[in-house]
Write a protein that holds these residues in place. Structure first.
Motif, PDB file in Angstrom:
ATOM      1  N   PHE A 118       0.838  -1.210   0.000  1.00  8.21           N
ATOM      2  CA  PHE A 118       0.000   0.000   0.000  1.00  8.21           C
ATOM      3  C   PHE A 118       0.869   1.256   0.000  1.00  8.21           C
ATOM      4  O   PHE A 118       0.618   2.209  -0.754  1.00  8.21           O
ATOM      5  CB  PHE A 118      -0.921   0.002   1.221  1.00  8.21           C
ATOM      6  N   THR A 119       1.911   1.248   0.845  1.00 10.20           N
ATOM      7  CA  THR A 119       2.816   2.404   0.926  1.00 10.20           C
ATOM      8  C   THR A 119       3.480   2.664  -0.418  1.00 10.20           C
ATOM      9  O   THR A 119       3.576   3.813  -0.878  1.00 10.20           O
ATOM     10  CB  THR A 119       3.888   2.150   2.004  1.00 10.20           C
ATOM     11  N   ILE A 176       1.159   6.961  -6.608  1.00  3.28           N
ATOM     12  CA  ILE A 176       0.071   7.911  -6.856  1.00  3.28           C
ATOM     13  C   ILE A 176       0.561   9.335  -6.631  1.00  3.28           C
ATOM     14  O   ILE A 176       0.334  10.229  -7.460  1.00  3.28           O
ATOM     15  CB  ILE A 176      -1.130   7.609  -5.941  1.00  3.28           C
ATOM     16  N   GLU A 177       1.236   9.565  -5.511  1.00  2.00           N
ATOM     17  CA  GLU A 177       1.728  10.912  -5.198  1.00  2.00           C
ATOM     18  C   GLU A 177       2.715  11.390  -6.258  1.00  2.00           C
ATOM     19  O   GLU A 177       2.688  12.573  -6.655  1.00  2.00           O
ATOM     20  CB  GLU A 177       2.381  10.913  -3.816  1.00  2.00           C
ATOM     21  N   SER A 178       3.583  10.476  -6.705  1.00  2.00           N
ATOM     22  CA  SER A 178       4.565  10.848  -7.725  1.00  2.00           C
ATOM     23  C   SER A 178       3.877  11.229  -9.036  1.00  2.00           C
ATOM     24  O   SER A 178       4.232  12.237  -9.674  1.00  2.00           O
ATOM     25  CB  SER A 178       5.530   9.689  -7.953  1.00  2.00           C
ATOM     26  N   ALA A 179       2.887  10.435  -9.434  1.00  2.00           N
ATOM     27  CA  ALA A 179       2.166  10.719 -10.681  1.00  2.00           C
ATOM     28  C   ALA A 179       1.411  12.036 -10.588  1.00  2.00           C
ATOM     29  O   ALA A 179       1.383  12.821 -11.545  1.00  2.00           O
ATOM     30  CB  ALA A 179       1.208   9.572 -10.993  1.00  2.00           C
ATOM     31  N   LEU A 180       0.810  12.279  -9.428  1.00  2.00           N
ATOM     32  CA  LEU A 180       0.091  13.544  -9.235  1.00  2.00           C
ATOM     33  C   LEU A 180       1.057  14.726  -9.265  1.00  2.00           C
ATOM     34  O   LEU A 180       0.728  15.792  -9.809  1.00  2.00           O
ATOM     35  CB  LEU A 180      -0.675  13.520  -7.915  1.00  2.00           C
ATOM     36  N   GLU A 217      -2.899   1.810 -12.293  1.00  2.00           N
ATOM     37  CA  GLU A 217      -1.725   1.892 -13.157  1.00  2.00           C
ATOM     38  C   GLU A 217      -0.470   1.436 -12.411  1.00  2.00           C
ATOM     39  O   GLU A 217       0.363   0.705 -12.969  1.00  2.00           O
ATOM     40  CB  GLU A 217      -1.544   3.334 -13.651  1.00  2.00           C
ATOM     41  N   ALA A 218      -0.346   1.857 -11.152  1.00  2.00           N
ATOM     42  CA  ALA A 218       0.793   1.428 -10.346  1.00  2.00           C
ATOM     43  C   ALA A 218       0.763  -0.088 -10.171  1.00  2.00           C
ATOM     44  O   ALA A 218       1.805  -0.762 -10.256  1.00  2.00           O
ATOM     45  CB  ALA A 218       0.755   2.115  -8.989  1.00  2.00           C
ATOM     46  N   LYS A 219      -0.415  -0.626  -9.963  1.00  2.00           N
ATOM     47  CA  LYS A 219      -0.581  -2.081  -9.814  1.00  2.00           C
ATOM     48  C   LYS A 219      -0.170  -2.808 -11.102  1.00  2.00           C
ATOM     49  O   LYS A 219       0.526  -3.829 -11.068  1.00  2.00           O
ATOM     50  CB  LYS A 219      -2.030  -2.384  -9.463  1.00  2.00           C
ATOM     51  N   ARG A 220      -0.591  -2.245 -12.257  1.00  2.00           N
ATOM     52  CA  ARG A 220      -0.272  -2.864 -13.554  1.00  2.00           C
ATOM     53  C   ARG A 220       1.232  -2.865 -13.789  1.00  2.00           C
ATOM     54  O   ARG A 220       1.807  -3.864 -14.230  1.00  2.00           O
ATOM     55  CB  ARG A 220      -0.989  -2.113 -14.674  1.00  2.00           C
ATOM     56  N   LEU A 221       1.884  -1.750 -13.476  1.00  2.94           N
ATOM     57  CA  LEU A 221       3.329  -1.637 -13.691  1.00  2.94           C
ATOM     58  C   LEU A 221       4.100  -2.604 -12.786  1.00  2.94           C
ATOM     59  O   LEU A 221       5.099  -3.190 -13.189  1.00  2.94           O
ATOM     60  CB  LEU A 221       3.790  -0.198 -13.433  1.00  2.94           C
ATOM     61  N   ASP A 239      -7.743   6.473  -7.898  1.00  7.65           N
ATOM     62  CA  ASP A 239      -8.012   5.055  -8.107  1.00  7.65           C
ATOM     63  C   ASP A 239      -7.442   4.592  -9.453  1.00  7.65           C
ATOM     64  O   ASP A 239      -6.897   3.489  -9.568  1.00  7.65           O
ATOM     65  CB  ASP A 239      -9.527   4.798  -8.047  1.00  7.65           C
ATOM     66  N   ALA A 240      -7.563   5.442 -10.463  1.00 10.01           N
ATOM     67  CA  ALA A 240      -6.997   5.110 -11.771  1.00 10.01           C
ATOM     68  C   ALA A 240      -5.477   5.025 -11.701  1.00 10.01           C
ATOM     69  O   ALA A 240      -4.852   4.130 -12.293  1.00 10.01           O
ATOM     70  CB  ALA A 240      -7.420   6.149 -12.803  1.00 10.01           C
TER      71      ALA A 240
END
Length: 278
Positions: free
Chosen positions: A237-238, A244-248, A269-273, A264-265
């Motif tokens: 999770f961390t 997410i924070e990096s992408a934002l 994406e992080a999960k897919r990578l 959530d999107a």
């Protein structure tokens, strides 16, 4: 043996002083006349939380394979043993030498296939069963106690739940298969969901605890350490939230300036990578 001040100073400042050096350092820290005021004020109760914390930090360094850090963390954990032994010696309970003797005697007694005449032709699982059998015999040799007695209250709750369940299973109090445990989880979750509107906060608290207890039982049936599994989930999770924070940040945003749909999107994406990188 108590050292004079000169010998004590020489040992404390000797980098090759080993364990005697550490024992002498702790004795000096606890000296009522010349020691550290903070260390002098401590007792078993106040130090115990640090002992637990240091054990977790050892586990964390191992999980991260931070071998350079592990050396220091193991030292911190050893200090906890020395600290408790010093306080026990001051109170007249026992000394550090007795701690060493007790664990050494236990290791020899519980490994007859190494230090005795028993055959070493056993699997690790066979040896685990032998270990548990010897522990049970030791408990039986003490004053008569209940099946669940002796399981430390200070253990993490999930770990203690598994130990309680293991102990009960030895006397036949256990579901016969994983399927029954999964059914019970479904039942408990459904009851909690359906009754939330009519339950008091105390009842919800209790029902949620029941659900966690059954989940710990599922971990036991699956031969999974629930604490390790939850630590791994926390790390995942961390890691993904950091993505997410990096992408934002690349979009010139902070999480509080985003919304659930966007985050959530990005999570997906992080999960897919992550999966693609495996």
């Amino acid at each position: 043996m108590t050292l004079d001040r000169h010998a004590s100073d020489r040992l404390i400042h000797d980098p090759e002083g080993g364990l005697p050096r550490l024992l002498e350092i702790m004795a000096r820290l606890r000296d009522p006349a010349t020691g550290c005021p903070w260390d002098i004020e401590q007792d078993f109760t106040t130090i115990a939380p640090y002992t637990i914390e240091e054990a977790y930090e050892v586990a964390d360094a191992i999980e991260r394979e931070a071998w350079g850090e592990l050396r220091g963390e193991l030292g911190d954990l050893l200090l906890q043993t020395v600290y408790h032994a010093q306080m026990a010696s001051e109170a007249g309970h026992f000394g550090f030498a007795e701690v060493i003797r007790a664990i050494s005697d236990k290791m020899v007694a519980r490994h007859p296939h190494v230090f005795g005449d028993e055959s070493r032709d056993k699997s690790a699982e066979d040896q685990t069963r032998d270990w548990e059998r010897m522990k049970a015999a030791e408990r039986a040799g003490a004053a008569a106690r209940g099946t669940l007695d002796g399981i430390a209250m200070g253990l993490p709750a999930l770990t203690r739940a598994v130990k309680l369940q293991n102990r009960a299973a030895r006397v036949g109090f256990d579901w016969p298969s994983t399927a029954e445990v999964v059914d019970k989880i479904t039942e408990e979750a459904r009851e909690l969901q359906e009754a939330r509107a009519t339950m008091t906060e105390t009842e919800i608290f209790e029902e949620f605890g029941d659900l966690l207890f059954v989940i710990a039982n599922l971990a036991r049936h699956l031969r999974i350490d629930p604490e390790a599994a939850l630590r791994a989930a926390n790390a995942k999770f961390t890691r993904r939230f950091a993505s997410i924070e990096s992408a934002l940040a690349h979009r010139g945003k902070r999480p509080e300036e985003s919304d659930l749909a966007e985050m959530d999107a990005l999570w997906d994406e992080a999960k897919r990578l992550e999966k693609a990188a495996k």
